[in-house]
Design a protein around this motif. Sequence first.
Motif, PDB file in Angstrom:
ATOM      1  N   ALA A 123      43.884  40.148  30.109  1.00  0.00           N
ATOM      2  CA  ALA A 123      45.323  40.433  30.118  1.00  0.00           C
ATOM      3  C   ALA A 123      45.611  41.923  30.194  1.00  0.00           C
ATOM      4  O   ALA A 123      46.489  42.369  30.943  1.00  0.00           O
ATOM      5  N   LEU A 124      44.873  42.717  29.434  1.00  0.00           N
ATOM      6  CA  LEU A 124      45.151  44.154  29.353  1.00  0.00           C
ATOM      7  C   LEU A 124      44.493  44.957  30.468  1.00  0.00           C
ATOM      8  O   LEU A 124      44.806  46.138  30.640  1.00  0.00           O
ATOM      9  N   ARG A 125      43.614  44.327  31.233  1.00  0.00           N
ATOM     10  CA  ARG A 125      42.963  45.035  32.331  1.00  0.00           C
ATOM     11  C   ARG A 125      43.340  44.499  33.710  1.00  0.00           C
ATOM     12  O   ARG A 125      43.320  45.245  34.688  1.00  0.00           O
ATOM     13  N   SER A 126      43.694  43.199  33.771  1.00  0.00           N
ATOM     14  CA  SER A 126      44.005  42.597  35.071  1.00  0.00           C
ATOM     15  C   SER A 126      45.492  42.306  35.244  1.00  0.00           C
ATOM     16  O   SER A 126      46.047  42.504  36.322  1.00  0.00           O
ATOM     17  N   ARG A 127      46.138  41.800  34.209  1.00  0.00           N
ATOM     18  CA  ARG A 127      47.566  41.484  34.324  1.00  0.00           C
ATOM     19  C   ARG A 127      48.417  42.732  34.230  1.00  0.00           C
ATOM     20  O   ARG A 127      49.461  42.830  34.857  1.00  0.00           O
ATOM     21  N   ILE A 128      47.991  43.682  33.397  1.00  0.00           N
ATOM     22  CA  ILE A 128      48.652  44.986  33.334  1.00  0.00           C
ATOM     23  C   ILE A 128      47.559  46.043  33.269  1.00  0.00           C
ATOM     24  O   ILE A 128      46.390  45.733  33.095  1.00  0.00           O
ATOM     25  N   ARG A 131      48.383  51.644  29.392  1.00  0.00           N
ATOM     26  CA  ARG A 131      48.411  53.102  29.400  1.00  0.00           C
ATOM     27  C   ARG A 131      47.834  53.654  28.097  1.00  0.00           C
ATOM     28  O   ARG A 131      48.126  53.114  27.014  1.00  0.00           O
ATOM     29  N   PRO A 132      47.051  54.709  28.168  1.00  0.00           N
ATOM     30  CA  PRO A 132      46.523  55.323  26.938  1.00  0.00           C
ATOM     31  C   PRO A 132      47.661  55.714  25.998  1.00  0.00           C
ATOM     32  O   PRO A 132      48.674  56.265  26.425  1.00  0.00           O
ATOM     33  N   GLY A 133      47.490  55.384  24.733  1.00  0.00           N
ATOM     34  CA  GLY A 133      48.501  55.717  23.741  1.00  0.00           C
ATOM     35  C   GLY A 133      49.585  54.680  23.577  1.00  0.00           C
ATOM     36  O   GLY A 133      50.455  54.828  22.707  1.00  0.00           O
ATOM     37  N   SER A 134      49.570  53.602  24.384  1.00  0.00           N
ATOM     38  CA  SER A 134      50.595  52.561  24.267  1.00  0.00           C
ATOM     39  C   SER A 134      50.498  51.868  22.918  1.00  0.00           C
ATOM     40  O   SER A 134      49.451  51.851  22.268  1.00  0.00           O
ATOM     41  N   HIS A 155      40.261  49.526  21.571  1.00  0.00           N
ATOM     42  CA  HIS A 155      39.146  49.993  22.396  1.00  0.00           C
ATOM     43  C   HIS A 155      39.622  50.432  23.777  1.00  0.00           C
ATOM     44  O   HIS A 155      39.080  51.397  24.350  1.00  0.00           O
ATOM     45  N   LEU A 156      40.628  49.749  24.312  1.00  0.00           N
ATOM     46  CA  LEU A 156      41.124  50.067  25.653  1.00  0.00           C
ATOM     47  C   LEU A 156      42.153  51.190  25.665  1.00  0.00           C
ATOM     48  O   LEU A 156      42.717  51.494  26.709  1.00  0.00           O
ATOM     49  N   GLY A 157      42.413  51.778  24.503  1.00  0.00           N
ATOM     50  CA  GLY A 157      43.237  52.983  24.495  1.00  0.00           C
ATOM     51  C   GLY A 157      44.586  52.894  23.832  1.00  0.00           C
ATOM     52  O   GLY A 157      45.359  53.861  23.867  1.00  0.00           O
ATOM     53  N   ALA A 158      44.925  51.774  23.223  1.00  0.00           N
ATOM     54  CA  ALA A 158      46.215  51.684  22.537  1.00  0.00           C
ATOM     55  C   ALA A 158      46.272  52.712  21.410  1.00  0.00           C
ATOM     56  O   ALA A 158      45.302  52.895  20.661  1.00  0.00           O
ATOM     57  N   GLY A 159      47.413  53.365  21.286  1.00  0.00           N
ATOM     58  CA  GLY A 159      47.567  54.357  20.234  1.00  0.00           C
ATOM     59  C   GLY A 159      47.969  53.754  18.905  1.00  0.00           C
ATOM     60  O   GLY A 159      47.734  54.351  17.846  1.00  0.00           O
ATOM     61  N   PRO A 279      31.714  44.184  31.671  1.00  0.00           N
ATOM     62  CA  PRO A 279      32.034  45.229  30.683  1.00  0.00           C
ATOM     63  C   PRO A 279      32.381  44.659  29.308  1.00  0.00           C
ATOM     64  O   PRO A 279      32.100  45.301  28.286  1.00  0.00           O
ATOM     65  N   LEU A 280      32.967  43.467  29.255  1.00  0.00           N
ATOM     66  CA  LEU A 280      33.235  42.840  27.964  1.00  0.00           C
ATOM     67  C   LEU A 280      31.926  42.456  27.285  1.00  0.00           C
ATOM     68  O   LEU A 280      31.743  42.690  26.075  1.00  0.00           O
ATOM     69  N   ALA A 281      31.002  41.880  28.043  1.00  0.00           N
ATOM     70  CA  ALA A 281      29.693  41.519  27.487  1.00  0.00           C
ATOM     71  C   ALA A 281      28.982  42.747  26.944  1.00  0.00           C
ATOM     72  O   ALA A 281      28.331  42.700  25.892  1.00  0.00           O
ATOM     73  N   GLU A 282      29.104  43.870  27.638  1.00  0.00           N
ATOM     74  CA  GLU A 282      28.475  45.107  27.182  1.00  0.00           C
ATOM     75  C   GLU A 282      28.981  45.503  25.794  1.00  0.00           C
ATOM     76  O   GLU A 282      28.193  45.940  24.940  1.00  0.00           O
ATOM     77  N   GLN A 283      30.286  45.345  25.577  1.00  0.00           N
ATOM     78  CA  GLN A 283      30.853  45.714  24.271  1.00  0.00           C
ATOM     79  C   GLN A 283      30.379  44.766  23.177  1.00  0.00           C
ATOM     80  O   GLN A 283      30.150  45.171  22.042  1.00  0.00           O
ATOM     81  N   ILE A 284      30.239  43.490  23.516  1.00  0.00           N
ATOM     82  CA  ILE A 284      29.756  42.514  22.530  1.00  0.00           C
ATOM     83  C   ILE A 284      28.298  42.804  22.175  1.00  0.00           C
ATOM     84  O   ILE A 284      27.923  42.851  21.003  1.00  0.00           O
ATOM     85  N   VAL A 285      27.476  43.014  23.204  1.00  0.00           N
ATOM     86  CA  VAL A 285      26.048  43.279  22.981  1.00  0.00           C
ATOM     87  C   VAL A 285      25.853  44.582  22.203  1.00  0.00           C
ATOM     88  O   VAL A 285      24.974  44.690  21.343  1.00  0.00           O
ATOM     89  N   ALA A 286      26.710  45.572  22.475  1.00  0.00           N
ATOM     90  CA  ALA A 286      26.603  46.866  21.799  1.00  0.00           C
ATOM     91  C   ALA A 286      27.092  46.823  20.359  1.00  0.00           C
ATOM     92  O   ALA A 286      26.882  47.773  19.604  1.00  0.00           O
ATOM     93  N   GLY A 287      27.772  45.737  19.974  1.00  0.00           N
ATOM     94  CA  GLY A 287      28.293  45.639  18.618  1.00  0.00           C
ATOM     95  C   GLY A 287      29.626  46.324  18.418  1.00  0.00           C
ATOM     96  O   GLY A 287      30.065  46.517  17.278  1.00  0.00           O
TER      97      GLY A 287
END
Length: 319
Positions: A123-128, A131-134, A155-159, A279-287
């Motif tokens: 939703a936050l990467r494909s539907r919209i 913006r950083p700080g939102s 993680h995606l930049g929400a303020g 990229p989502l899997a990367e975040q899960i695997v990285a903890g």
Amino acid sequence: MHAAVVRSFGSPPRFESFPTPGASGDHEVLVDVLATGLHPRVRSAANGSHYTSDGTLPLIPGFDAVGRTQEGELLYFVATDTALGTMAEKAVVDRRRAITLPPGTDPADVAAAMNPGMSSWVALRSRISLRPGSSVLVLGATGNAGQLAVQIAGHLGAGRVIGAGRDPERLRLLKGVGADETVSLTGDDKTVADRLGQAAADVDVVIDYLWGHVTQQAMPALLTARADRSKALTWIQIGSMAGQNITLPSPLLRAANLNIMGSGQGSVTTAGIVAELPPLAEQIVAGTLSVDPLLIPLSQVEQAWNTPTAPGQRIVLTP
């Protein structure tokens, strides 16, 4: 093979022998299933209430899983659009709906987190494009997907991230995973509306897992309390835990800059969803994301269907 089999939409699946499927298409491969999550999406398909259900029985439930090919490759995959899901010892994988996982991946962590995590991630990467700080309000933040949405938004930049839900224990936990503020949705309509208006009037994005009466009260509460009603508010409808429908007064759409959209199968293509999974899997695997799988053998699927979970837990069946 053995599998969880649904023969009636009024009953939980049962552990039974079932014919092993065969890979037939150019992109198909048969895998040994290692872990598969028991998600709300799976439950609604198993009881026939999901909007994609076509009434086919018998069916093997399961939306996604982690499996291993005969060559030893570890895959996360989304099931094909048939009645043969992932709650089985073996499953057919369409490679176009799968991603390769790195060595050392915990299959249970990925099976537990990918489905609930992808709802807000996509939703936050494909539907919209967030913006950083939102600022973001998560309605239904005390559920598993909502708790991950709080983490993912940050993680995606929400303020600023606000989590709203009913369960007080789960609300308290949200600040430990990134919520800047929490709002209780318990109480009479006016009390809840006032709380939401005070805490979240000027948010940029709402991620809504609830809909129904909660959203019907929350929308006017936020819009009437906004300092600048011409400032865009994007409302992303993902789940309907509080009801399938709302009544939306037309003046709300004229008196404020409200943009309503959904995110899910259909509003995003399968290829579009799969493209967001690595990229989502990367975040899960990285903890990076907090994950708490509760492992239950597939042979105990009937008991698993009614097993309570602690805050943040997700049941994962292991053949």
